[in-house]
Motif scaffolding. Structure first.
Motif, mmCIF file in Angstrom:
data_model
loop_
_atom_site.group_PDB
_atom_site.id
_atom_site.type_symbol
_atom_site.label_atom_id
_atom_site.label_comp_id
_atom_site.label_asym_id
_atom_site.label_seq_id
_atom_site.Cartn_x
_atom_site.Cartn_y
_atom_site.Cartn_z
ATOM 1 N N THR A 142 -36.723 2.315 -16.435
ATOM 2 C CA THR A 142 -35.500 1.853 -15.782
ATOM 3 C C THR A 142 -35.819 0.528 -15.090
ATOM 4 O O THR A 142 -36.585 0.483 -14.137
ATOM 5 C CB THR A 142 -35.006 2.885 -14.758
ATOM 6 O OG1 THR A 142 -34.635 4.079 -15.444
ATOM 7 C CG2 THR A 142 -33.808 2.358 -13.980
ATOM 8 N N TYR A 143 -35.223 -0.547 -15.582
ATOM 9 C CA TYR A 143 -35.573 -1.887 -15.109
ATOM 10 C C TYR A 143 -34.588 -2.454 -14.087
ATOM 11 O O TYR A 143 -34.686 -3.631 -13.726
ATOM 12 C CB TYR A 143 -35.633 -2.853 -16.304
ATOM 13 C CG TYR A 143 -36.814 -2.648 -17.210
ATOM 14 C CD1 TYR A 143 -38.090 -3.017 -16.814
ATOM 15 C CD2 TYR A 143 -36.660 -2.094 -18.483
ATOM 16 C CE1 TYR A 143 -39.183 -2.845 -17.643
ATOM 17 C CE2 TYR A 143 -37.747 -1.927 -19.327
ATOM 18 C CZ TYR A 143 -39.004 -2.303 -18.904
ATOM 19 O OH TYR A 143 -40.092 -2.131 -19.735
ATOM 20 N N THR B 70 -43.017 6.801 -6.329
ATOM 21 C CA THR B 70 -41.694 7.258 -6.722
ATOM 22 C C THR B 70 -41.146 6.432 -7.878
ATOM 23 O O THR B 70 -40.590 6.973 -8.841
ATOM 24 C CB THR B 70 -40.727 7.183 -5.526
ATOM 25 O OG1 THR B 70 -41.266 7.945 -4.435
ATOM 26 C CG2 THR B 70 -39.358 7.723 -5.894
ATOM 27 N N ARG B 71 -41.286 5.126 -7.780
ATOM 28 C CA ARG B 71 -40.772 4.256 -8.839
ATOM 29 C C ARG B 71 -41.493 4.527 -10.158
ATOM 30 O O ARG B 71 -40.885 4.525 -11.230
ATOM 31 C CB ARG B 71 -40.935 2.787 -8.444
ATOM 32 C CG ARG B 71 -40.304 1.815 -9.439
ATOM 33 C CD ARG B 71 -40.521 0.375 -9.024
ATOM 34 N NE ARG B 71 -39.784 0.033 -7.813
ATOM 35 C CZ ARG B 71 -40.354 -0.215 -6.638
ATOM 36 N NH1 ARG B 71 -41.669 -0.141 -6.503
ATOM 37 N NH2 ARG B 71 -39.614 -0.532 -5.593
ATOM 38 N N TRP C 68 -39.715 -7.248 -7.038
ATOM 39 C CA TRP C 68 -38.618 -6.348 -7.349
ATOM 40 C C TRP C 68 -37.300 -6.994 -6.982
ATOM 41 O O TRP C 68 -37.125 -7.551 -5.904
ATOM 42 C CB TRP C 68 -38.779 -5.019 -6.598
ATOM 43 C CG TRP C 68 -40.040 -4.332 -6.960
ATOM 44 C CD1 TRP C 68 -41.178 -4.249 -6.211
ATOM 45 C CD2 TRP C 68 -40.339 -3.691 -8.198
ATOM 46 N NE1 TRP C 68 -42.150 -3.578 -6.887
ATOM 47 C CE2 TRP C 68 -41.669 -3.219 -8.115
ATOM 48 C CE3 TRP C 68 -39.619 -3.457 -9.368
ATOM 49 C CZ2 TRP C 68 -42.281 -2.540 -9.142
ATOM 50 C CZ3 TRP C 68 -40.235 -2.769 -10.391
ATOM 51 C CH2 TRP C 68 -41.539 -2.317 -10.282
ATOM 52 N N ALA D 111 -43.339 4.488 -2.178
ATOM 53 C CA ALA D 111 -42.368 3.763 -3.011
ATOM 54 C C ALA D 111 -42.962 3.443 -4.381
ATOM 55 O O ALA D 111 -42.281 3.556 -5.401
ATOM 56 C CB ALA D 111 -41.931 2.480 -2.313
ATOM 57 N N ASP D 112 -44.251 3.029 -4.421
ATOM 58 C CA ASP D 112 -44.922 2.776 -5.703
ATOM 59 C C ASP D 112 -44.905 4.036 -6.568
ATOM 60 O O ASP D 112 -44.586 4.002 -7.760
ATOM 61 C CB ASP D 112 -46.387 2.377 -5.476
ATOM 62 C CG ASP D 112 -46.552 1.039 -4.786
ATOM 63 O OD1 ASP D 112 -45.658 0.184 -4.911
ATOM 64 O OD2 ASP D 112 -47.589 0.845 -4.125
ATOM 65 N N GLU E 42 -34.185 -2.405 -10.921
ATOM 66 C CA GLU E 42 -34.736 -3.049 -9.729
ATOM 67 C C GLU E 42 -35.505 -4.323 -10.059
ATOM 68 O O GLU E 42 -35.643 -5.207 -9.220
ATOM 69 C CB GLU E 42 -35.670 -2.091 -8.991
ATOM 70 C CG GLU E 42 -34.983 -1.061 -8.136
ATOM 71 C CD GLU E 42 -35.984 -0.352 -7.250
ATOM 72 O OE1 GLU E 42 -36.158 -0.741 -6.093
ATOM 73 O OE2 GLU E 42 -36.611 0.608 -7.744
ATOM 74 N N ARG F 38 -40.863 10.395 -18.020
ATOM 75 C CA ARG F 38 -40.108 9.864 -16.894
ATOM 76 C C ARG F 38 -39.416 11.033 -16.195
ATOM 77 O O ARG F 38 -38.722 11.820 -16.838
ATOM 78 C CB ARG F 38 -39.036 8.868 -17.362
ATOM 79 C CG ARG F 38 -39.553 7.829 -18.350
ATOM 80 C CD ARG F 38 -40.476 6.816 -17.697
ATOM 81 N NE ARG F 38 -40.880 5.793 -18.655
ATOM 82 C CZ ARG F 38 -42.126 5.614 -19.059
ATOM 83 N NH1 ARG F 38 -43.090 6.392 -18.610
ATOM 84 N NH2 ARG F 38 -42.427 4.645 -19.911
ATOM 85 N N ARG G 132 -40.206 8.038 -11.491
ATOM 86 C CA ARG G 132 -38.781 8.109 -11.812
ATOM 87 C C ARG G 132 -38.351 7.033 -12.816
ATOM 88 O O ARG G 132 -37.586 7.305 -13.738
ATOM 89 C CB ARG G 132 -37.958 7.979 -10.529
ATOM 90 C CG ARG G 132 -36.467 8.191 -10.752
ATOM 91 C CD ARG G 132 -35.761 8.445 -9.430
ATOM 92 N NE ARG G 132 -36.000 7.394 -8.456
ATOM 93 C CZ ARG G 132 -35.917 7.569 -7.132
ATOM 94 N NH1 ARG G 132 -35.628 8.760 -6.643
ATOM 95 N NH2 ARG G 132 -36.129 6.568 -6.314
ATOM 96 N N ASP G 133 -38.858 5.809 -12.628
ATOM 97 C CA ASP G 133 -38.397 4.692 -13.454
ATOM 98 C C ASP G 133 -39.398 4.270 -14.522
ATOM 99 O O ASP G 133 -39.068 3.469 -15.396
ATOM 100 C CB ASP G 133 -38.081 3.483 -12.577
ATOM 101 C CG ASP G 133 -36.945 3.759 -11.604
ATOM 102 O OD1 ASP G 133 -36.157 4.682 -11.877
ATOM 103 O OD2 ASP G 133 -36.845 3.072 -10.585
ATOM 104 N N ASN H 297 -33.225 -6.645 -6.458
ATOM 105 C CA ASN H 297 -32.098 -5.753 -6.213
ATOM 106 C C ASN H 297 -30.873 -6.630 -6.023
ATOM 107 O O ASN H 297 -30.546 -7.027 -4.907
ATOM 108 C CB ASN H 297 -32.350 -4.905 -4.972
ATOM 109 C CG ASN H 297 -31.296 -3.821 -4.818
ATOM 110 O OD1 ASN H 297 -30.468 -3.638 -5.713
ATOM 111 N ND2 ASN H 297 -31.312 -3.123 -3.694
#
Length: 474
Positions: free
Chosen positions: A445-446, A252-253, A314, A249-250, A448, A272, A256-257, A316
Motif C-alpha cells: 500500500t503506497y 506497523t507500516r 513519507w 510506526a515502522d 503514504e 500483508r 500492514r502496508d 501524506n
C-alpha cells in the motif's frame, strides 16, 4: 549378498516414504462455522493474512489453489488446495469438522499430514475462519477443477518423515480460548504463534518444535521468491541485526502496508496483514521486544536500521481546499467530456423575467438573478486537472520494488497488459491503495509514500510500455 542388502535398503526406503503418505490419527474438532457479521469480518482478516497468499494464485480471482513455489524444489512438487465452494473440486462437500482438522492439525480429508502450517488459534477464531470459507465472498466462487496432488521427491519424502515423525501437532480438539483483544503480551503471543504464525516462518528448520527453542524468531528460514531466487526470513528479535531500531510506526507500516522503513517493499513471500489495527500492532511489537535478542545477520534481509538511519520521505497529501485529489479529472480528454455534459455558458440567453415560464418540454438553465431583474447563467468553474509529477518513473518503479514483480520475466509482468486500457483515475487509486480492490493482494500500500501526481507519472509510464525496457530481475 550385496545385492540382497541393496534390495533390503530400497524396500526400507519405500516403506519409509510410504509412511509420508500414510494416514495419521488426529481428532475432528467439533467446531461449526460462525457466519455472524462480526465473525465474518474476523475470519476474512485471518484468511487474507494467513491463507490467501498460498491458496490464490497471482493470476486467479478465486482461492482455487496455486503451486507452492516458495518451497525448495528438492522437496518435490506441491500445490495448495482448492478452497472454492465447488462440491467436487473444492470444499463444498466437506464437513466443518474436516476443515477444522485441516486447519488445526494440517491433516487432509484423506487423513494425511500436509505440507502446510497447523494453527493453534482459539475455537472462536477457527469458527470465524470456517464461516468466511462458507461465505459468498467472490474468493470462493465455485471452481470445479481439482488441485493437482502434492508429490514428494525421494529426498523430500525422507526429510519430511524424519522431521515431522508423521505426527500431527499435539493440541486439544476443542476448548482453546481466544485471549481478550488488546495491546497485551498475552494477545501478542497468541497472534505471533497461533494466528499469523510468524514464529514458523521466522525460525529456521522444519521441526514442529522449533518455535519453542532459543532460536525462535531469529530468522533464516529459506524460501523461494516468485522469480525463483532463494530468500531467507528476517530476524524479528530486537538485536541490531533484527528490529532493534524499528519504531512501532515502522513495524506497523511494514506489516500492514508491506513497506520497510526505507520505503522498499517487503520481500515475497511475506504476507500483508491488512486488517491489523493499533491494538494488534502494539501487542505484536511489545511481545517481540520481550524475546531474547539473537544475533543473526540474515543474508539479503533489509533494512537493518541504526539509531540514525533515515526513513523514507513519507508523503501524506493534504486533501483540503484547492488540493488536487484522485477525485479530480486526470487529463484534458476527461475534462472535455465533463464540459460537454454541462449546459453551455458562453452566450447569455435572451433577457427574461424571473417569473417567466419555460416552454413545454424545455430544460431550464441554472441561473442567478441580477439587480436589474435579468437572469444570467451560472458559470461553472472547470475542475482542476491533475498533472503528473516530474519524476524519473523508471527509477521509482525499481526503487519501490515494482520491478521485482512486473519487470520482463517477473511473475506478474504479463498482468500489466490489463492496465493498458484502464482509466488513469482507476489505476492511480489502485497504485496507492490496492488492498481496497483486492484485500489479499501482496502488492504494498503506497498511499503514504506516493502522492497522486507521482502515481499518475508511474501509471502513464507503465501504460507507455516503460516496464518492458527494464532488465529481467535476477
Amino acid at each position: 549378498m550385496m545385492r540382497r542388502d541393496v534390495l533390503a535398503a530400497v524396500m526400507s526406503t519405500i516403506v519409509l516414504l510410504a509412511g509420508c503418505a500414510g494416514t495419521v490419527h488426529a481428532p475432528y474438532p467439533p467446531i461449526r462455522a460462525d457466519s455472524s457479521p462480526q465473525a465474518l469480518t474476523r475470519g476474512a482478516a485471518i484468511f487474507h493474512a494467513s491463507c490467501e497468499a498460498c491458496h490464490r494464485g497471482g493470476d486467479r480471482d478465486t482461492a482455487s489453489g496455486a503451486p507452492l513455489r516458495e518451497l525448495p524444489s528438492y522437496m518435490g512438487r506441491f500445490h495448495s488446495a482448492n478452497l472454492t465452494s465447488d462440491p467436487v473440486g473444492g470444499i463444498g462437500a466437506a464437513k466443518d469438522e474436516e476443515l477444522a482438522r485441516a486447519i488445526r492439525y494440517a491433516v487432509s480429508r484423506e487423513g494425511r499430514l500436509m505440507v502446510m502450517p497447523s494453527y493453534g488459534m482459539g475455537d472462536a477464531d477457527l469458527a470465524a475462519v470456517l464461516g468466511f470459507l462458507r461465505s459468498e465472498d467472490p474468493l470462493f466462487r465455485a471452481d470445479p477443477k481439482p488441485a493437482p496432488a502434492c508429490e514428494f521427491s525421494f529426498v523430500g519424502g525422507i526429510g519430511f518423515r524424519f522431521v515431522t515423525g508423521n505426527t500431527p501437532a499435539e493440541r486439544p480438539a476443542s476448548g482453546i480460548p481466544v485471549p481478550p483483544k488488546g495491546p497485551t503480551l498475552e494477545y501478542g503471543r497468541y497472534m505471533a504463534h497461533e494466528v499469523y504464525d510468524c514464529a514458523s516462518c521466522h525460525t529456521d528448520g522444519f521441526s514442529p518444535d522449533k518455535t519453542k527453542g532459543d532460536e525462535a524468531f531469529s530468522g533464516g528460514m529459506a524460501f523461494v521468491d516468485p522469480e525463483g531466487r532463494k530468500v531467507y526470513s528476517s530476524n524479528l528479535t530486537f538485536d541490531a541485526t533484527g528490529l532493534a531500531n524499528w519504531t512501532l510506526a515502522d513495524f506497523t507500516r511494514a506489516l500492514r502496508d508491506g513497506l520497510a522503513p526505507d520505503g522498499s517493499a517487503l520481500r515475497s513471500p511475506m504476507p500483508r496483514f491488512r486488517a491489523l489495527d493499533e491494538a494488534e500492532a502494539r501487542a505484536l511489537y511489545d511481545y517481540l521486544r520481550t524475546l531474547a535478542p539473537r544475533k543473526n545477520a540474515v543474508d539479503g534481509a533489509r533494512p537493518r536500521l541504526t539509531a540514525t538511519s533515515a526513513r523514507a520521505a513519507w508523503v501524506n497529501p493534504d486533501t483540503g481546499a484547492g488540493e488536487q485529489t484522485a477525485e479530480t479529472q486526470l487529463d484534458t480528454a476527461a475534462e472535455a467530456a465533463v464540459a460537454e455534459a454541462l449546459p453551455p455558458a458562453a452566450t447569455p440567453p435572451p433577457a427574461a423575467t424571473p417569473t417567466a415560464t419555460p416552454a413545454v418540454g424545455s430544460t431550464p438553465t441554472p441561473s442567478s438573478t441580477l439587480a436589474s431583474g435579468q437572469v444570467s447563467p451560472v458559470v461553472r468553474k472547470p475542475r482542476p486537472v491533475l498533472t503528473p509529477a516530474k519524476v524519473d518513473a523508471a527509477k521509482l518503479f525499481v526503487q519501490y520494488g515494482c520491478s521485482s514483480c512486473h519487470a520482463p520475466g517477473a511473475r506478474y509482468h504479463d498482468r500489466l497488459a490489463h492496465a493498458a486500457h484502464r482509466p488513469d483515475l482507476e489505476l492511480v487509486k489502485w497504485v496507492r491503495n490496492p488492498e481496497k480492490y483486492l484485500p489479499g493482494t501482496p502488492m504494498p500500500t503506497y498511499a503514504e509514500l506516493i502522492d497522486e501526481r507521482t502515481a499518475l507519472a508511474l501509471v502513464r509510464w507503465v501504460k507507455a510500455g516503460g516496464p518492458s525496457t527494464l532488465a529481467t530481475p535476477r
